[in-house]
Scaffold this motif. Sequence first.
Motif, short mmCIF file in Angstrom:
data_model
loop_
_atom_site.label_atom_id
_atom_site.label_comp_id
_atom_site.label_asym_id
_atom_site.label_seq_id
_atom_site.Cartn_x
_atom_site.Cartn_y
_atom_site.Cartn_z
N GLY A 35 0.70 -1.32 -0.18
CA GLY A 35 -0.11 -0.02 0.00
C GLY A 35 0.70 1.40 0.08
O GLY A 35 1.91 1.21 0.16
N LYS A 36 0.29 2.32 -0.20
CA LYS A 36 0.87 3.77 -0.14
C LYS A 36 1.04 4.02 1.17
O LYS A 36 -0.01 4.35 2.09
N ILE A 50 13.84 -4.38 2.70
CA ILE A 50 12.44 -3.66 2.78
C ILE A 50 11.87 -3.51 1.20
O ILE A 50 12.65 -3.32 0.38
N GLU A 51 10.62 -4.09 1.07
CA GLU A 51 9.91 -3.90 -0.24
C GLU A 51 8.62 -3.09 -0.10
O GLU A 51 7.99 -3.17 0.98
N VAL A 52 8.72 -1.87 -0.93
CA VAL A 52 7.63 -1.01 -0.67
C VAL A 52 6.87 -0.56 -2.04
O VAL A 52 7.74 -0.58 -3.05
N GLU A 53 5.70 -0.30 -2.05
CA GLU A 53 4.96 0.20 -3.33
C GLU A 53 5.52 1.72 -3.66
O GLU A 53 6.42 2.13 -4.18
N ASP A 54 4.23 2.49 -3.07
CA ASP A 54 4.48 3.83 -3.17
C ASP A 54 4.97 4.69 -1.94
O ASP A 54 4.18 4.36 -0.97
N VAL A 55 5.72 5.67 -1.95
CA VAL A 55 5.88 6.50 -0.96
C VAL A 55 5.90 7.98 -1.15
O VAL A 55 6.52 8.35 -2.25
N LEU A 71 11.87 -0.55 -4.46
CA LEU A 71 10.81 0.44 -4.54
C LEU A 71 9.88 -0.05 -5.73
O LEU A 71 10.51 0.03 -7.08
N ARG A 72 8.99 -0.57 -5.63
CA ARG A 72 8.06 -1.00 -6.97
C ARG A 72 7.09 -0.14 -7.48
O ARG A 72 6.68 -0.13 -8.50
N GLY A 73 6.90 1.25 -6.66
CA GLY A 73 6.22 2.32 -7.53
C GLY A 73 7.36 3.56 -7.41
O GLY A 73 8.32 3.69 -7.84
#
Length: 86
Positions: A35-36, A50-55, A71-73
Motif C-alpha cells: 500500500g501507499k 524492505i519492499e515498498v510500493e509507493d512512498v 521500490l515497486r512504485g
Amino acid sequence: RKATKVAEPIIVKPESFGQAVALEDCNQIAVKIDGKITAVVLDKCRKTDIEVEDVVTNVEVLGCANCKVFLRGHATTVVLDDSEGV
C-alpha cells in the motif's frame, strides 16, 4: 519496530493514508509494505530487506549496512546517509 532474525517477511498494511514506517536496530529481517505510505525510515539496521510500493515523501536509510530497498512504485526522494552496502 525492533526485530532480529525473523524467518518470514513481516507484512505491513497501512490502514489509512498518512502513515509512515520506521525500523530501528533491525538485523536480518525482511519487511514488505503493501500500500501507499507517507515515509519509510531505516535507522541502524543490518542485513535488512524492505519492499515498498509507493512512498509519498522520503525513503531514508541512515547508518545501515548491507540493506536492500525494493521500490515497486514511486518515491519523491531516497536518502542514503552514513550507510554501506545498500
